[in-house]
Design an enzyme around this catalytic site. Structure first.
Site, PDB file in Angstrom:
ATOM      1  N   SER A  53       0.824  -1.210   0.000  1.00  0.00           N
ATOM      2  CA  SER A  53       0.000   0.000   0.000  1.00  0.00           C
ATOM      3  C   SER A  53       0.855   1.254   0.000  1.00  0.00           C
ATOM      4  CB  SER A  53      -0.881   0.070   1.244  1.00  0.00           C
ATOM      5  OG  SER A  53      -1.147  -1.169   1.790  1.00  0.00           O
ATOM      6  N   HIS A  92      -2.279  -2.767  -6.103  1.00  0.00           N
ATOM      7  CA  HIS A  92      -2.744  -2.390  -4.763  1.00  0.00           C
ATOM      8  C   HIS A  92      -4.263  -2.508  -4.700  1.00  0.00           C
ATOM      9  CE1 HIS A  92      -3.361   0.871  -1.504  1.00  0.00           C
ATOM     10  NE2 HIS A  92      -3.369  -0.341  -0.992  1.00  0.00           N
ATOM     11  N   GLU A 131      -5.042   0.140  -7.618  1.00  0.00           N
ATOM     12  CA  GLU A 131      -3.979   1.009  -8.117  1.00  0.00           C
ATOM     13  C   GLU A 131      -2.937   0.095  -8.765  1.00  0.00           C
ATOM     14  OE1 GLU A 131      -3.779   4.905  -5.204  1.00  0.00           O
ATOM     15  OE2 GLU A 131      -2.898   3.053  -4.460  1.00  0.00           O
ATOM     16  N   ASN A 145      -3.538   6.530  -0.604  1.00  0.00           N
ATOM     17  CA  ASN A 145      -3.030   6.639   0.764  1.00  0.00           C
ATOM     18  C   ASN A 145      -2.179   7.886   0.954  1.00  0.00           C
ATOM     19  OD1 ASN A 145      -4.352   4.450   1.737  1.00  0.00           O
ATOM     20  ND2 ASN A 145      -2.656   3.020   1.489  1.00  0.00           N
TER      21      ASN A 145
END
Ligand code: 3HC
Length: 675
Positions: free
Chosen positions: A401, A422, A434, A472
């Protein structure tokens, strides 16, 4: 656009407008003129309308919405088809959606291929079916079945369509064209949907809305859909159509539909990879290996199992494998109980799973996905091992991540085959992936991963390498500011309420509790450097302990916590921070505007290919309300100068805050960030 062929008195009109036979202005013009000619021509006894290629039609041309209207409009065309004096048959193959289905509903008879999917998905674009769909569908299928289709926007298959009376006949795909012509030849007179009437059982609409109260909250389109179908049960056709038109006109100009249309096109655009030709050959992916049988690994595996792709799942201990397999089985069983999949499909999916302790078994997989603990040393160790096992050309992916894909790739002798995949938790449910492009990732590896992600029903977005990628990375400043606000005097409830009021499914503190406050905690109860540390030290790790920022009951329903308030108070005193009142404007600036700032930096650095990709990440990965289009879309709508002003007022004192030069420049120029 419209291919016309006379089959000895039966006129066949094929809508030919690739890729989806959308009903753009020229199609409408030509179809209208063909119907009028057929009606006037005494040598023609019936008409068949079908789609050229493999589908009937994907509906109105969505690109025309928001533009100046071009005659003839779809409702007028549809009405003219219904008024035709000769039988008109719709021959429906492939996909028949929106305005396409409304054309079919206005035809006098409908025959469909068995592989067909028919639906009115307008609600997903913040609209209602605006070419008679809300009036004609209930007249054919009854109000309840129509409500279900129109309000959910979910297509039905051929069997269901025949069962509810939406189509009159089904046939094999390869026989459709001929059977439609043969049938049309035998028909004597039009049978007009609009001449039927429909009644509804008392209380149907209220009950329907009540049962879906939560799902419909804050969304304009579903309510309008219900209102329009209700009108069909009460009003003559012409009046019902007028009401539908009025509702449609309001929705199509509204903010929600504009935002949802933005998301629709963003999803299609995201599939396009900069510098990679669309027709680049993909690597074949016939089997997948997943390393790590935890929640994430299991969820990832399910995506492939459900799509028919076998998965080899490895872990270090038999116990971990068994636990992981049991969770996957449990998830499938729950889906069967909820009627989402058949027991046979669930069994077939489980049959494709091979759990093993033998790492070497992965040699045969075309794609390997590592889903283990977030630790660079562990990950590079695994990739070095995969390098020695995997067959040439296999794609090696990490589900990290945050961590650098380039560093992970450097642990192998084939960095061109390494990328990030991801997934978001729960990985079998969340649509975002992702796809992280490393410095050396080969274009065909990237294109393969993007194509495969779409095949398993995901919305893949390309991201560059940086700490936290797109999603993130934007979450981090939000989280930091939320906790700083808490320290300064706001409560978790107050901050979360701003976010849920905005339309997010949960606020930063509810999300922290759900994920687990102990993630990333140093595990030393005597070292208290943040409010989080203090909560973890007090055994308040979030939902799993029924205590975190909030208190939870056994059904995990949150209530504000006096214990947390005390912990925060104590921490504040010890840190020497004076409590003050925090207003909503400040919360918005410090938790939402900072995300826009981070998005601008992501664009500056080329981490995202385009602004709309960032919007998709937040809509599909973090529950950003699609009716607000995504963070960049939202920022452009409310005005970048307002955002910059807010950031300057509330973030100036923060020594770590850097205003994005791109954001500042665009605000000064009055240009949107998405340009
Ligand atoms: N209008 C304009 N363009 C459309 C379109 C539409 N209705 N449907 C698809 N497209 C475009 C896409 O943008 C994409 O363009 P691109 O190649 O430039 O990126 C291209 O067609 C192919 O689309 P997909 O990648 O989505 O193709 P798929 O084969 O995966 O899916 C589909 C085909 C199932 C038809 C899917 O495109 C879809 O769901 N389309 C939208 C259907 C819809 O919402 N219809 C209702 C429209 S509103 C309406 O009809 C109003 C009426 O009630 C008045």
């Amino acid at each position: 656009m419209i291919e016309v062929r006379d089959h000895d008195g039966v006129l066949e009109l094929a809508i030919d407008n690739p890729p989806v036979n959308a009903l753009g202005a020229q199609v409408r013009r030509e179809l209208l003129s063909a119907i009028e000619q057929a009606d006037a021509d005494p040598t023609i006894r019936a008409v068949v309308i079908r789609g050229a290629g493999s589908l009937f039609s994907g509906g109105a041309d969505i690109r025309e919405f928001g533009q100046a209207p071009v005659e003839p409009m779809l409702p007028a065309l549809v009405e003219r088809i219904e008024r035709a004096g000769k039988p008109v048959v719709a021959a429906i193959a492939g996909t028949c959606l929106g305005g396409g289905l409304e054309v079919a509903l206005a035809c006098h008879y409908r025959i469909a291929a068995r592989s067909v999917r028919l639906g009115l998905p307008e609600v997903k674009l913040g609209l209602l079916p605006g070419a008679g769909g809300t009036q004609r569908l209930p007249r054919l299928t009854g109000a309840e079945a129509a409500l279900e289709m129109i309000v959910s926007g979910t297509p039905v298959d051929a069997a269901r369509a025949a069962g509810i009376g939406l189509v009159d006949r089904l046939t094999d795909d390869d026989r459709l064209a001929q059977e439609a012509l043969d049938w049309a030849r035998t028909l004597d007179a039009p049978c007009r949907t609009g001449e039927r009437t429909v009644a509804a059982e008392p209380g149907l609409f209220e009950r329907f809305a009540e049962e879906r109260k939560r799902a419909l909250a804050g969304r304009d389109a579903p309510r309008a859909c219900i209102e329009a179908v209700e009108a069909a049960t009460r009003l003559p056709l012409a009046e019902g159509l007028a009401q539908e038109q009025a509702l449609f006109a309001r929705l199509v100009e509204g903010d929600q539909s504009r935002a949802l249309r933005h998301v629709f096109f963003a999803e299609r655009l995201a599939a396009k990879i900069e510098g990679v030709p669309a027709d680049l050959a993909h690597r074949p992916i016939r089997s997948v290996g997943v390393i790590g049988a935890g929640t994430m690994g299991g969820g990832i595996a399910m995506n492939f199992l459900s799509t028919g792709i076998p998965v080899i799942m490895v872990d270090m201990t038999q116990e971990a494998l068994e636990r992981g397999t049991a969770i996957i089985r449990g998830n499938y069983e729950a889906s069967v109980r909820k009627g989402r999949i058949s027991a046979a499909d669930a069994q077939a999916a489980m049959g494709r799973l091979s759990p093993t302790l033998d790492f070497a078994a992965l040699w045969e997989c075309d794609l390997l996905i590592e889903a283990v603990y977030e630790d660079m040393a562990i990950k590079t160790g695994i990739f070095a091992r995969l390098d020695s096992i995997a067959k040439p050309g296999a794609i090696l992916a990490s589900n990290t991540s945050y961590l650098s894909i380039d560093e992970i790739a450097a642990a192998t002798s084939r960095p061109q085959d390494v990328l990030g995949l991801h997934f978001f938790s729960p990985a079998n449910v969340m649509r975002l992936v992702e796809v992280v492009r490393g410095r050396l990732t080969a274009p065909d590896a990237l294109a393969t991963a993007m194509g495969l992600a779409r095949k398993i029903g995901k919305v893949p977005v390309v991201a560059g390498v940086c700490y936290g990628f797109i999603g993130n990375r934007m979450l981090m400043p939000r989280q930091l500011q939320a906790e700083a606000l808490l320290l300064e005097g706001a409560s978790p409830e107050q901050i979360d309420r701003v976010h849920t009021g905005f339309g997010m499914p949960m606020g930063p503190f509810q999300m922290g509790d759900l994920a687990g406050l102990d993630i990333g905690w140093h595990r030393d109860p005597s070292r208290i450097e943040s409010i989080r540390d203090a909560l973890c030290a007090a055994d308040r790790w979030g939902q799993k302990k029924l205590a975190g920022f909030y208190d939870y009951d056994e059904k995990r329903r949150p209530t504000p916590s006096a214990v947390t308030a005390d912990i925060v108070d104590r921490f504040r005193r010890e840190a020497g921070v004076q409590q003050r009142a925090v207003g909503e404007e400040e919360i918005v600036a410090r938790t939402l505007y900072v995300m826009v700032n981070e998005a601008a930096r992501i664009l500056e650095e080329g981490i995202a290919q385009r602004a709309s990709d960032i919007d998709l990440v937040w809509v599909h990965g973090y529950g950003w309300p699609p009716t607000r289009g995504g963070p960049v879309y939202w920022a452009d709508r409310i005005g970048l100068d307002r955002i910059v002003q807010g950031l300057r007022s509330y973030m100036a004192q923060d020594p770590d805050f850097v205003l994005s030069p791109l954001l500042a420049a665009r605000a000064a120029e009055g240009r949107p960030l998405s340009e």
